[in-house]
Design an enzyme around this catalytic site. Structure first.
Site, PDB file in Angstrom:
ATOM      1  N   HIS A 126     -60.380 113.723 -19.918  1.00 19.38           N
ATOM      2  CA  HIS A 126     -61.564 112.948 -19.484  1.00 19.38           C
ATOM      3  C   HIS A 126     -62.047 113.347 -18.086  1.00 19.38           C
ATOM      4  CE1 HIS A 126     -61.325 110.464 -22.992  1.00 19.38           C
ATOM      5  NE2 HIS A 126     -60.169 109.925 -22.661  1.00 19.38           N
ATOM      6  N   ASP A 163     -56.876 114.374 -29.620  1.00 16.83           N
ATOM      7  CA  ASP A 163     -56.727 113.011 -29.085  1.00 16.83           C
ATOM      8  C   ASP A 163     -57.712 112.078 -29.802  1.00 16.83           C
ATOM      9  OD1 ASP A 163     -55.581 111.783 -26.229  1.00 16.83           O
ATOM     10  OD2 ASP A 163     -57.443 110.830 -26.861  1.00 16.83           O
ATOM     11  N   HIS A 165     -59.582 109.999 -28.463  1.00 18.71           N
ATOM     12  CA  HIS A 165     -60.786 109.874 -27.637  1.00 18.71           C
ATOM     13  C   HIS A 165     -61.476 111.231 -27.491  1.00 18.71           C
ATOM     14  CE1 HIS A 165     -57.949 106.681 -26.154  1.00 18.71           C
ATOM     15  NE2 HIS A 165     -59.046 105.950 -26.300  1.00 18.71           N
ATOM     16  N   ASP A 244     -52.668 109.610 -29.641  1.00 19.65           N
ATOM     17  CA  ASP A 244     -53.103 108.216 -29.771  1.00 19.65           C
ATOM     18  C   ASP A 244     -53.956 107.973 -31.016  1.00 19.65           C
ATOM     19  OD1 ASP A 244     -55.018 109.782 -28.589  1.00 19.65           O
ATOM     20  OD2 ASP A 244     -55.288 108.523 -26.812  1.00 19.65           O
TER      21      ASP A 244
HETATM   22 ZN   LIG Z   1     -56.788 109.357 -25.779  1.00 18.51          ZN
END
Ligand SMILES: [Zn+2]
Length: 307
Positions: A126, A163, A165, A244
């Site tokens: 991120h 991931d 995200h 995740d």
């Molecule tokens: Zn993540």
């Protein structure tokens, strides 16, 4: 055939408060599971060096790196956003995390390792060129990929992000860079609410609805990622390995299990064998259910190390 494991004790000293899911126990859970599953003796352990400023600046703005350094607290915490907090050792941990990916890249390109996994934190995907967010400060995988391109002179590298995200920071750094192909899937709509509107040509983003299971993910890897990777012919693969998307991980609502991570890893190994002399450097991103994280990393490494 050698698989490296890169980490550093500073990566366990960075912490953002007792309540925070991105916690030092994550690395302990991974180490415990690698021992319990009998994988640890087969891995070549390396202590991660610090990344140099030159290496960081291949992925980040100088003013941003200076600002991060200037804000390191002498004690206590400094919050960059509600979820992303520095303690006195965060900067050292961030330099070790990025340095792990750089050192792993050096070892793999030199042929001393076939592939490597970096068990590091803080995570990176991120972190944008000039913005910390989502538990991330330095984009570890981007620093490593640029090191392969700029320092080692590779012409094409792939970044794969599984991931839960969207890796918005990695996309921010590489969008429009023809030397990089980024393949990802991520839960959508979901934090950080990016990745679906007019992505650049070199971004293969596959948004997935909450509840998506491994059979759908395997299909998209086979039918979307692999053909695009084969056409791109990457000389090295970097993996943003977040776990995740696991069914047991409350941070997201996808429903992968360890066998799905093993499957994805095996498909990427085939791509790497066909185009990249097997070269893969994988680095930890998310994964917050400690048991599922440990088991998933073990499944990933079992395939990487061909055990
Ligand atoms: Zn993540």
């Amino acid at each position: 055939m050698h698989t490296g494991l890169f980490t550093h004790r500073a990566c366990s000293a960075h912490e953002m408060g007792d309540w925070h899911p991105e916690c030092p126990a994550r690395l302990a859970a991974i180490q415990d599971q690698l021992i319990a599953s009998g994988i640890a003796p087969f891995l070549v352990e390396h202590e991660a060096p610090v990344a140099s400023e030159v290496e960081l600046l291949r992925a980040h703005d100088a003013a941003y790196v200076q600002e991060l350094q200037a804000r390191i607290p002498e004690r206590g915490y400094v919050a960059l956003d509600p979820d992303t907090t520095m303690n006195p050792v965060t900067w050292d941990a961030a330099l070790r995390a990025a340095g792990a990916v750089v050192a792993a890249t050096d070892e793999v390109i030199a042929g001393r390792l076939t592939n490597a996994f970096c068990a590091v934190r803080p995570p990176g995907h991120h972190a944008r060129r000039a913005h910390a967010m989502g538990f991330c400060f330095i984009n570890n995988v981007a620093v490593g990929a640029r090191h392969a391109l700029v320092h080692h002179g590779l012409e094409r590298v792939a970044v794969i992000d599984f991931d839960v995200h969207h890796g918005n920071g990695t996309e921010d750094i590489f969008a429009g860079d023809e030397q990089v192909l980024m393949c990802s899937f991520f839960q959508h709509p979901f934090y950080p609410y990016s990745g679906t509107e007019h992505p650049a040509q070199n971004m293969l983003n596959v948004p997935l609805a909450a509840g998506t299971r491994g059979d759908v993910v395997r299909k998209l890897v086979d039918e979307q990622w692999v053909p695009r990777l084969d056409a791109f012919r990457p000389q090295m693969l970097f993996i943003s390995a977040g776990f995740d998307a696991h069914r047991e991980d409350d941070m997201g609502q996808l429903a992968l299990v360890e066998a799905d991570y093993a499957y994805i890893t095996a498909r990427l190994m085939q791509v790497a064998a066909a185009h990249a002399n097997g070269r893969i450097v994988s680095t930890l991103e998310g994964g917050y259910n400690l048991s599922a994280l440990g088991r998933s990393v073990a499944a990933h490494l079992k395939v990487l190390a061909e055990l």
